[in-house]
Design an enzyme around this catalytic site. Sequence first.
Site, mmCIF file in Angstrom:
data_model
loop_
_atom_site.group_PDB
_atom_site.id
_atom_site.type_symbol
_atom_site.label_atom_id
_atom_site.label_comp_id
_atom_site.label_asym_id
_atom_site.label_seq_id
_atom_site.Cartn_x
_atom_site.Cartn_y
_atom_site.Cartn_z
ATOM 1 N N ASP A 22 3.457 6.300 -7.500
ATOM 2 C CA ASP A 22 4.753 6.378 -6.815
ATOM 3 C C ASP A 22 4.846 7.702 -6.055
ATOM 4 O O ASP A 22 4.713 8.769 -6.659
ATOM 5 C CB ASP A 22 5.853 6.292 -7.894
ATOM 6 C CG ASP A 22 7.233 6.467 -7.310
ATOM 7 O OD1 ASP A 22 7.388 6.292 -6.083
ATOM 8 O OD2 ASP A 22 8.163 6.782 -8.087
ATOM 9 N N ASP A 26 10.992 6.637 -6.906
ATOM 10 C CA ASP A 26 11.888 5.522 -7.263
ATOM 11 C C ASP A 26 11.353 4.710 -8.450
ATOM 12 O O ASP A 26 11.944 3.700 -8.831
ATOM 13 C CB ASP A 26 12.151 4.608 -6.046
ATOM 14 C CG ASP A 26 10.896 3.855 -5.601
ATOM 15 O OD1 ASP A 26 9.811 4.079 -6.188
ATOM 16 O OD2 ASP A 26 10.992 3.044 -4.660
ATOM 17 N N ASP A 30 3.737 2.854 -4.536
ATOM 18 C CA ASP A 30 3.986 2.503 -3.129
ATOM 19 C C ASP A 30 2.772 2.792 -2.250
ATOM 20 O O ASP A 30 1.747 3.298 -2.731
ATOM 21 C CB ASP A 30 5.234 3.237 -2.616
ATOM 22 C CG ASP A 30 5.186 4.724 -2.933
ATOM 23 O OD1 ASP A 30 4.095 5.300 -2.791
ATOM 24 O OD2 ASP A 30 6.220 5.297 -3.329
ATOM 25 N N ASP A 99 -2.843 -10.068 -0.539
ATOM 26 C CA ASP A 99 -2.619 -11.197 -1.441
ATOM 27 C C ASP A 99 -1.561 -12.097 -0.794
ATOM 28 O O ASP A 99 -0.428 -11.673 -0.554
ATOM 29 C CB ASP A 99 -2.104 -10.635 -2.779
ATOM 30 C CG ASP A 99 -2.311 -11.584 -3.920
ATOM 31 O OD1 ASP A 99 -2.215 -12.807 -3.706
ATOM 32 O OD2 ASP A 99 -2.546 -11.106 -5.050
ATOM 33 N N ASP A 204 -3.365 -16.709 -3.236
ATOM 34 C CA ASP A 204 -2.765 -16.923 -4.552
ATOM 35 C C ASP A 204 -2.640 -18.415 -4.871
ATOM 36 O O ASP A 204 -2.213 -19.198 -4.014
ATOM 37 C CB ASP A 204 -1.363 -16.285 -4.547
ATOM 38 C CG ASP A 204 -0.669 -16.404 -5.884
ATOM 39 O OD1 ASP A 204 -1.200 -15.877 -6.864
ATOM 40 O OD2 ASP A 204 0.404 -17.047 -5.944
ATOM 41 N N GLU A 262 -7.732 -17.888 -5.481
ATOM 42 C CA GLU A 262 -7.534 -17.888 -6.930
ATOM 43 C C GLU A 262 -7.482 -19.343 -7.372
ATOM 44 O O GLU A 262 -6.581 -20.079 -6.984
ATOM 45 C CB GLU A 262 -6.224 -17.194 -7.300
ATOM 46 C CG GLU A 262 -6.027 -17.122 -8.800
ATOM 47 C CD GLU A 262 -4.566 -17.151 -9.250
ATOM 48 O OE1 GLU A 262 -4.279 -16.662 -10.346
ATOM 49 O OE2 GLU A 262 -3.705 -17.677 -8.503
ATOM 50 N N HIS A 339 -4.225 -8.307 -12.924
ATOM 51 C CA HIS A 339 -2.832 -8.050 -13.324
ATOM 52 C C HIS A 339 -2.236 -9.209 -14.127
ATOM 53 O O HIS A 339 -1.086 -9.118 -14.556
ATOM 54 C CB HIS A 339 -2.003 -7.819 -12.066
ATOM 55 C CG HIS A 339 -1.960 -9.043 -11.206
ATOM 56 N ND1 HIS A 339 -3.063 -9.508 -10.519
ATOM 57 C CD2 HIS A 339 -0.983 -9.945 -10.971
ATOM 58 C CE1 HIS A 339 -2.762 -10.627 -9.905
ATOM 59 N NE2 HIS A 339 -1.501 -10.921 -10.155
ATOM 60 N N ASP A 340 -2.953 -10.307 -14.281
ATOM 61 C CA ASP A 340 -2.442 -11.455 -15.048
ATOM 62 C C ASP A 340 -2.981 -11.488 -16.480
ATOM 63 O O ASP A 340 -2.791 -12.487 -17.180
ATOM 64 C CB ASP A 340 -2.829 -12.769 -14.353
ATOM 65 C CG ASP A 340 -1.989 -13.013 -13.111
ATOM 66 O OD1 ASP A 340 -0.854 -12.500 -13.042
ATOM 67 O OD2 ASP A 340 -2.475 -13.703 -12.199
HETATM 68 C C1 NOJ Z 1 -1.088 -15.898 -9.680
HETATM 69 C C2 NOJ Z 1 -0.682 -14.466 -9.643
HETATM 70 O O1 NOJ Z 1 -1.819 -13.673 -9.855
HETATM 71 C C3 NOJ Z 1 0.390 -14.288 -10.681
HETATM 72 O O2 NOJ Z 1 0.668 -12.942 -10.926
HETATM 73 C C4 NOJ Z 1 1.596 -15.060 -10.256
HETATM 74 O O3 NOJ Z 1 2.572 -15.042 -11.266
HETATM 75 C C5 NOJ Z 1 1.252 -16.521 -9.960
HETATM 76 N N1 NOJ Z 1 0.028 -16.691 -9.247
HETATM 77 C C6 NOJ Z 1 2.327 -17.142 -9.122
HETATM 78 O O4 NOJ Z 1 2.304 -16.584 -7.835
#
Ligand code: NOJ
Length: 566
Positions: A22, A26, A30, A99, A204, A262, A339-340
């Site tokens: 950041d 905030d 960023d 993305d 995505d 993805e 990140h998932d």
């Molecule tokens: C895959 C993304 O990586 C994830 O973070 C998101 O929640 C879902 N697609 C829906 O966009």
Amino acid sequence: MEQKKWWLDGVGYIIYPQSFLDSDGDGFGDLNGLRSKLDYLHDLGVNILWICPLFDSPMDDGGYDVRDYYKINPLYGSDEDFSRLIEEAHARGIRLLLDLTLNHTSIEHPWFKKALAEPSSEERGYYFIRKGRRVDGKLLPPNNWESFFFTSAWENIEGTDDFYLHLFSPKMPDVDWSNPKLRERYHAIARYYLDRGIDGFRLDAIAHIAKAPGLPDSPKPIDATGYVLDVDMYSNRDEVLDYLKEFDERVFSAYDCLVVGEAGGCISPERALKLVNRKSGPINMVFNFDCVWQNGGWESIGKKKEERQLDLVNLKRNFLRWYQVCHAEADMPLYWCNHDHPRVLSQYGSKQFRNESAKCLLITLLFLYGTPFIYQGEEIGMANPDYPSIEDYYADPGERSEVPGFRKRGYSEEEILDYLQRTSRLSGRSPIPWNRGENGGFTTGTPWLKLGEEYKHGINVLDEMNDPWSIINFYQYAILKRRLPDLNETVLNGELQFIDIDNPDVFAYLHDGTEKLMVVSNFRPYEVKFDFYWRIKDVVLHNYDSVLLDNHTFTLRPFESFLLKV
Ligand code: NOJ
């Protein structure tokens, strides 16, 4: 002659922008924060950045809920900041992948607002809006589909009998790709960003952009949520290929860009190959999910520890299966997590053997076939932050909707918290600690998501850089090796063979190319023996300072790992 693709000698890095750095206090990472770390990334040796969504968004789902594709999210900065980022990244030889969410928008997107306000509008046809079913006076959704966020996939439009389809959060209505006008809108968006100089996209949720015509009920049994998660209805259907082919013909093929899809929804390598075949496929690579969650963590609430062990044989077999089907005809990405997912160190590695296991995971991934993608924070050995309360996990819409179901099914608060600590994707999103100062130097304000405590004890970028034996310094050296032309050539073109693939503890493979490169990695937190009959010419990478090899048997210490020339 076919042009050499620039990503073939690249190493990727995944940025979750709100958690990176950041610059304006905030609490959200960023673009200027990211820009100020381009030298850091360059020195690390990575040269392709996949940046999670940057577009204007109400941030229900970390920016995957897009409100305006043509505007940079003000939380992240301005349009000029974005231009500067592209310019300065390129000046360092770093390429950028944006993305792009194709499967849904935010409910705040003007298309959706118009679709609701004007039933005769073109935009109404961009979404799946259908009448619900009245059964015994009760209004039910149009079908029994379940969303990936553990609820019905339909949301009622207040004051009407209509529902809209959302495979993810209810704030993200799915768009209808069978509508050519909608497809043109997305072509224009992609063209706009390619014309601005970006180098490609991570697409995505492409697996889900085609739905079963007529949106019929799934014939499969309903699960604990009362609905059916049926990938046959909305994942990897044949039309996905048609839509992407058209996208390629109209947009991608005119640019020297990298497009990585993805592809969840249990895609098979055979089906994926149709999308990514070098000659006939519309995109360049797909991220599959077969190498994550091989530790029994998925849907593991209430499962005992013994049922949650890393199944290394399965993990290796999954890598092999994809390699065998794809490598001759397609490029592939490699990754441990993004990140998932929770942190890979907490999944397949060990906090007790943090240094050893982080290096072991790196060596093992880096030299498999494909273009490796490192997730931010892996280079300093970040583990799950283990937040102390269930509510800490509510920053994610998936967890918010999952927890009530667990309570209904009778799980205790301790079981739920333990499950979230082990499996929540928020764990992978905790901000990057740059030093041991307040909030790890991530922000001077209040971070949007708490940091774990570990940065205070040396797990931060600065402390890592100052330690010659650190994970980050090893990363730098290993990536440098990975990108050397002769090693790269062997990794991409030498035949990959798994050695003793049924060994439950050791991940070993050989590339038989210009060089003979071998990786031997112990994936256990204890010592194991490994038979070894090759002549070692060079130890290229190793995470211990001595070699225990006696009479053709390696004694491999916890997470000991080698890259050898044999
Ligand atoms: C895959 C993304 O990586 C994830 O973070 C998101 O929640 C879902 N697609 C829906 O966009």
